[in-house]
Design an enzyme around this catalytic site. Structure first.
Site, PDB file in Angstrom:
ATOM      1  N   ASP A   1      41.156  22.175   7.572  1.00 50.06           N
ATOM      2  CA  ASP A   1      42.833  23.005   7.301  1.00 50.06           C
ATOM      3  C   ASP A   1      43.196  24.354   7.283  1.00 50.06           C
ATOM      4  O   ASP A   1      41.882  25.064   7.715  1.00 50.06           O
ATOM      5  CB  ASP A   1      43.083  22.490   5.807  1.00 50.06           C
ATOM      6  CG  ASP A   1      44.480  22.791   5.793  1.00 50.06           C
ATOM      7  OD1 ASP A   1      45.770  22.830   6.835  1.00 50.06           O
ATOM      8  OD2 ASP A   1      44.575  23.379   4.437  1.00 50.06           O
TER       9      ASP A   1
ATOM     10  N   ASP B   1      45.926  26.746   6.857  1.00 45.03           N
ATOM     11  CA  ASP B   1      46.629  27.477   5.356  1.00 45.03           C
ATOM     12  C   ASP B   1      46.386  27.184   4.154  1.00 45.03           C
ATOM     13  O   ASP B   1      46.548  26.347   4.040  1.00 45.03           O
ATOM     14  CB  ASP B   1      48.201  27.472   5.545  1.00 45.03           C
ATOM     15  CG  ASP B   1      48.668  28.209   7.428  1.00 45.03           C
ATOM     16  OD1 ASP B   1      47.768  29.004   7.717  1.00 45.03           O
ATOM     17  OD2 ASP B   1      49.716  28.035   7.570  1.00 45.03           O
TER      18      ASP B   1
ATOM     19  N   ASP C   1      43.076  22.211   0.806  1.00 41.73           N
ATOM     20  CA  ASP C   1      43.221  22.460  -0.378  1.00 41.73           C
ATOM     21  C   ASP C   1      44.352  21.931  -0.902  1.00 41.73           C
ATOM     22  O   ASP C   1      45.426  21.971  -1.655  1.00 41.73           O
ATOM     23  CB  ASP C   1      44.280  24.628  -0.195  1.00 41.73           C
ATOM     24  CG  ASP C   1      45.321  23.903   0.394  1.00 41.73           C
ATOM     25  OD1 ASP C   1      45.468  23.957   1.514  1.00 41.73           O
ATOM     26  OD2 ASP C   1      46.468  24.983  -0.036  1.00 41.73           O
TER      27      ASP C   1
END
Length: 377
Positions: A10, A12, A131
């Site tokens: 991922d 961001d 996240d």
């Protein structure tokens, strides 16, 4: 050809810090890398056998709320900074949909990743790093494992509440932890051998903490194998069902073979290892074990025993154990022991072997060279 392993990463909140208000990194002023990402991800990218793929949701990219010309300068700066540290992505997959559109391409759905589902990839040993719980769900949908990039008890509780704790291998927001875990995974092996005489499973982590779980049916043999795990620093699990109603021979020989195969498999291509390794005293005895994981097997054995048995292990099987181990691990072993106490002599040999292994498997994460002038081992 061996299937390629993948790291789906991922953007961001994982590579770069996600702004707490609008969640969009749409200017160079907002670009902030996670601490440790350069040092640790560069080691993973350059020294482990993973192909890197970026998978990111960018809500409404290309619309008035998120124009292209605010995204690409930041994206390109981020990619160039990572590239300068040797971190290259083979593929960058961006979903532009809004959450309410329920697009087939939006994580955790796999529409963007059809190529990898249909290709010749080792998804079972690949990882998604992200996240959000949708990243962990993506790993589940791909048949991968997940690293949940969130720190502490809160992250673990989120995984449990979502029923995803079995998918997640690690929960941390520290890139050093991620790299350490991936390196440890890379240097682990499980080998099974099932015959009419024995059923054996050996699991080994070269970068462990010396944790052992050993059951061979021979108590003294268990004690000696535990010396290997404990003093080498390797985590070692050995489970054996052998034909002990016949005698001890097959159990000891086959365990040596499987242990040797596990070490050979866990060492991989051997880049960056020390290769050589040791002698140690034990009370009245001096045990010397010189070791070379050079790819050729050889055993020099200079140790005599006057007792027929030590515990429930025949002393004639000591030579046979080390010969079988050397053949399976493709290593040179030169073993010498002197002293009066037979128990001390053989325990000293096993401990010296463990310390030799510890020295020889030590890997420098900054060194990608083979320890050989032949350029092959």
């Amino acid at each position: 050809m061996e299937k390629k392993k993948l790291l789906f990463i991922d953007r961001d909140g994982t590579l770069i810090v996600e702004p707490p208000v609008d969640f969009q990194v749409d200017s160079l002023e907002k670009l902030e890398f996670y601490p440790g990402v350069f040092q640790n991800l560069s080691k993973v990218a350059n020294m482990l056998d993973f192909q890197l793929v970026m998978v990111t949701n960018q809500d409404g990219l290309g619309t008035d709320s998120f124009p292209e010309d605010t995204f690409w300068p930041t994206q390109n700066k981020m990619l160039k900074s990572l590239e300068n540290e040797g971190i290259l992505f083979s593929d960058i997959l961006i979903d532009r949909s809004f959450p309410e559109e329920n697009a087939s391409t939006r994580k955790p759905k796999t529409g963007l990743l059809t190529h990898y589902l249909q290709g010749d990839y080792d998804l079972a040993n690949s990882f998604v790093i992200g996240d959000r719980l949708t990243d962990v769900e993506l790993a589940k949908n791909l048949g991968c494992k997940a690293i949940y990039f969130k720190e502490g008890e809160a992250g673990i509780n989120e995984l449990k509440a979502a029923g995803l704790e079995q998918i997640c291998s690690l929960c941390t927001s520290n890139w050093a932890d991620v790299a350490k875990y991936l390196f440890a995974t890379e240097r682990s092996a499980t080998v099974q051998r099932n015959t009419a005489e024995t059923k054996i499973t050996v699991s080994l982590n070269l970068d462990g903490e010396g944790v052992c779980d050993i059951k061979t049916g021979l108590h003294f043999f268990d004690h000696m194998l535990e010396q290997i795990g404990r003093h080498s620093g390797c985590d070692l699990r050995v489970q054996v069902e052998g034909d002990l109603h016949v005698d001890e021979h097959h159990t000891i020989e086959d365990t040596a073979i499987v242990l040797g195969e596990a070490i050979k498999k866990a060492l991989g291509d051997k880049r960056g290892i020390e290769r050589y390794g040791f002698c140690l005293p034990m009370d009245d005895c001096l045990a010397q074990v010189a070791l070379d994981f050079g790819g050729r097997s050889w055993l020099v054995w200079e140790a005599d025993f006057k007792r027929e048995m030590i515990g429930d292990m025949p002393t004639e099987m000591f030579y046979h154990f080390f010969k079988s181990f050397a053949d399976a691990a493709a290593c040179n072993l030169n073993i010498k022991a002197e002293g009066k106490n037979e128990h001390h002599k053989i325990e000293g040999i096993f401990k010296a072997l463990a310390r030799a292994i510890r020295a020889a498997i030590r890997k420098d994460p900054y060194n990608d060279q083979l320890p050989s002038t032949k350029e092959m081992l």
